[in-house]
Design an enzyme around this catalytic site. Structure first.
Site, mmCIF file in Angstrom:
data_model
loop_
_atom_site.group_PDB
_atom_site.id
_atom_site.type_symbol
_atom_site.label_atom_id
_atom_site.label_comp_id
_atom_site.label_asym_id
_atom_site.label_seq_id
_atom_site.Cartn_x
_atom_site.Cartn_y
_atom_site.Cartn_z
ATOM 1 N N ASP A 38 21.057 -74.881 96.726
ATOM 2 C CA ASP A 38 20.790 -75.518 95.442
ATOM 3 C C ASP A 38 19.292 -75.729 95.212
ATOM 4 O OD1 ASP A 38 21.634 -76.576 93.094
ATOM 5 O OD2 ASP A 38 22.685 -78.292 93.965
ATOM 6 N N TRP A 43 13.067 -75.486 91.268
ATOM 7 C CA TRP A 43 11.874 -74.901 91.898
ATOM 8 C C TRP A 43 11.033 -74.169 90.846
ATOM 9 C CZ3 TRP A 43 9.797 -70.042 92.366
ATOM 10 C CH2 TRP A 43 8.851 -69.834 93.391
ATOM 11 N N ARG A 51 13.912 -69.908 84.906
ATOM 12 C CA ARG A 51 14.898 -70.200 85.956
ATOM 13 C C ARG A 51 15.160 -68.992 86.854
ATOM 14 N NH1 ARG A 51 18.376 -74.334 85.894
ATOM 15 N NH2 ARG A 51 20.096 -73.042 86.621
ATOM 16 N N GLU A 85 32.194 -71.967 88.488
ATOM 17 C CA GLU A 85 31.582 -72.770 87.408
ATOM 18 C C GLU A 85 30.347 -72.097 86.813
ATOM 19 O OE1 GLU A 85 33.011 -75.786 86.324
ATOM 20 O OE2 GLU A 85 34.502 -74.740 87.564
ATOM 21 N N ASN A 86 29.704 -71.241 87.601
ATOM 22 C CA ASN A 86 28.430 -70.652 87.181
ATOM 23 C C ASN A 86 28.542 -69.718 85.968
ATOM 24 O OD1 ASN A 86 27.015 -70.446 90.552
ATOM 25 N ND2 ASN A 86 26.903 -72.085 89.042
ATOM 26 N N SER A 214 31.046 -79.849 95.368
ATOM 27 C CA SER A 214 31.126 -78.895 94.258
ATOM 28 C C SER A 214 32.139 -77.770 94.502
ATOM 29 C CB SER A 214 29.751 -78.301 93.958
ATOM 30 O OG SER A 214 28.820 -79.326 93.697
#
Ligand code: V07
Length: 261
Positions: A38, A43, A51, A85-86, A214
């Site tokens: 994660d 970052w 992203r 979920e992504n 998760s």
């Protein structure tokens, strides 16, 4: 010599790592490590980058941690690369992520062969884009006879879905008369999971300060040691990884022989 084989080069950095490794006990190395990688987006944000730049840096870090795990004799690592979920993320970001397996394998596969590492995956493969499926299938095929560490990618993986599919298969066996209700045991539930050929993880690492599972390996993590860190995945280097291993070994020694319960 050995240094070069393990780290790909023999410089100051690899000598430092070799020294860290000598502090790690050979006896209590976790056989299977699961990692929730994660903090890639955060970052990038910190550096005013898109992203996807964080995802790309995160991918490069997979290589680093794979080598480090291999060097200390870990038998398997499972990396949560893409959850069910992504799919809710922006389409462009999902498209970028689905190219990462090809890029990773394009540059790292020869090295995986050299290191005798076998690629496997868990998750529902059939809904991934064709190009992603082909890249991963091809890598699994090429590495299938490697006998060293298993590098297991969770791609389009969700633990509850995995359990639902397992229950459906067990129910079908009963309906077909191949199994008795009283024969549903922990053992045969385990063997219907996507991780059937792997031992349960000994250690779970989650980076980036989130302290939850998760939907990752809910059944398999029943007795696993958890290690959480604020470090973002692209910054999670060999030293952080060896810190986690050393902590795990400390805990293990404290429980001394009373493992399991
Ligand atoms: C992905 C990089 C790591 C941080 C987490 C999100 C982004 C490696 C792979 C991969 C997957 C299968 C395979 C070889 C490599 C990967 C996705 C995302 C979707 F056979 N990193 N990585 N796949 N990230």
């Amino acid at each position: 010599m050995l240094n070069k084989l393990i780290w790909g080069k023999s410089d100051k950095h690899s000598q430092d790592l070799q020294e860290r490794i000598s502090e790690i006990s050979n006896e209590e190395v976790p056989a299977h490590i699961a990692i929730i990688m994660d903090g890639n987006g955060r970052w990038a944000k910190k550096r005013a980058l898109p992203r996807v730049a964080g995802h790309h840096e995160g991918m490069k870090n997979v290589r680093k941690i794979t080598r480090a795990a291999n060097a200390i004799g870990v038998k398997a690592i499972t990396l949560y690369a893409f959850s069910t979920e992504n799919w809710k993320r922006p389409r462009k970001e999902v498209e970028f992520l689905m190219r990462l397996p090809e890029e990773f394998l394009g540059s790292f596969l020869p090295e995986l062969m050299e290191l005798n590492i076998r690629i496997e995956m868990i998750g529902e493969m059939d809904v991934l884009p064709d190009h992603t499926q082909r890249a991963v299938q091809n890598a699994m095929e090429q590495t299938k006879d490697n006998t060293g560490m298993v590098l297991n990618f969770a791609l389009n993986y969700g633990s509850r879905t995995e359990l639902v599919l397992a229950m459906q298969r067990i129910a079908k066996k009963i309906k077909d008369g191949d199994l008795e209700v009283s024969d549903i045991t922990e053992h045969n539930i385990t063997s219907e999971l996507m991780t059937a050929n792997l031992p349960d993880p000994d250690l779970l690492i989650r980076t980036s300060g989130e302290i939850r599972l998760s939907n990752f390996m809910l059944w398999q993590l029943a007795y696993t040691e958890f290690w959480f860190t604020e470090i973002l995945w692209p910054d999670f280097d060999e030293h952080a990884f060896f810190d986690a291993i050393k902590d795990y070994q400390k805990r293990n020694r404290r429980y001394g022989g009373l493992k399991g319960e």
